[in-house]
Scaffold this active site. Sequence first.
Site, short mmCIF file in Angstrom:
data_model
loop_
_atom_site.label_atom_id
_atom_site.label_comp_id
_atom_site.label_asym_id
_atom_site.label_seq_id
_atom_site.Cartn_x
_atom_site.Cartn_y
_atom_site.Cartn_z
N LYS A 104 108.36 -9.29 -25.70
CA LYS A 104 107.74 -10.14 -26.73
C LYS A 104 107.13 -9.31 -27.87
O LYS A 104 105.94 -9.43 -28.18
CB LYS A 104 106.68 -11.05 -26.11
CG LYS A 104 107.17 -11.96 -25.00
CD LYS A 104 106.05 -12.86 -24.50
CE LYS A 104 106.49 -13.77 -23.37
NZ LYS A 104 106.71 -13.03 -22.11
N PRO A 106 106.85 -5.43 -39.43
CA PRO A 106 108.31 -5.47 -39.37
C PRO A 106 108.97 -4.16 -38.96
O PRO A 106 109.88 -4.15 -38.13
CB PRO A 106 108.70 -5.88 -40.80
CG PRO A 106 107.55 -6.73 -41.26
CD PRO A 106 106.34 -6.08 -40.67
N THR A 152 107.84 -1.60 -37.21
CA THR A 152 107.60 -1.26 -35.81
C THR A 152 108.40 -2.16 -34.88
O THR A 152 109.00 -1.69 -33.91
CB THR A 152 106.10 -1.36 -35.49
OG1 THR A 152 105.38 -0.45 -36.32
CG2 THR A 152 105.83 -1.04 -34.03
#
Length: 245
Positions: free
Chosen positions: A73, A78, A80
């Site tokens: 999850k 963005p 990373t």
Amino acid sequence: MTLTASSSSRAVTNSPVVVALDYHNRDDALSFVDKIDPRDCRLKVGKEMFTLFGPQFVRELQQRGFDIFLDLKFHDIPNTAAHAVAAAADLGVWMVNVHASGGARMMTAAREALVPFGKDAPLLIAVTVLTSMEASDLVDLGMTLSPADYAERLAALTQKCGLDGVVCSAQEAVRFKQVFGQEFKLVTPGIRPQGSEAGDQRRIMTPEQALSAGVDYMVIGRPVTQSVDPAQTLKAINASLQRSA
């Protein structure tokens, strides 16, 4: 880009069942895995097991023939998130997920990170609303939408960003298939065979109900992992799904 295990090296399964591995002990997990057949299910590795045992544990499962849903999850900036998704693809997993609430730029970056992997890219799925959450939980977060409405809004954003599908509750599946189409994959936790305890899930269905609702992949944990005969339990679930199809 170094794919650890190509899809051609693993057993092929048509089963929609994904067994959630939730073990504190690596040997206990592998002992369970050695009792079941990769033709009968895929396996989900979540945050606890991945943190404890790392990528090598995933490789050991793959070497036994299993497709892996890496359930981490990802939810970050963005760049990373994109690097994390690419690392999962390098590991050769079958499916990986991000939080849709990370937003459009994050999800788009994650999708674009998988382009170099071509047909070997894992399915990229977004989490909408956790199945443990109820309306009161969303109110605590300052949201007035119901879990179903919030999940649909996040699913629409996910599809707009070009991802393969979403994690959602089985109750949302019928609506989502109508709105987003048959190709948009639905992955559903909280699936428990008739007679199983609900545990910490709040929105649950049986495998047969989930299949009828349009769920593509159903995550089942303790009813299989705590079964005295997990191989037979899996075969019984798959047989019931074939009868319901």
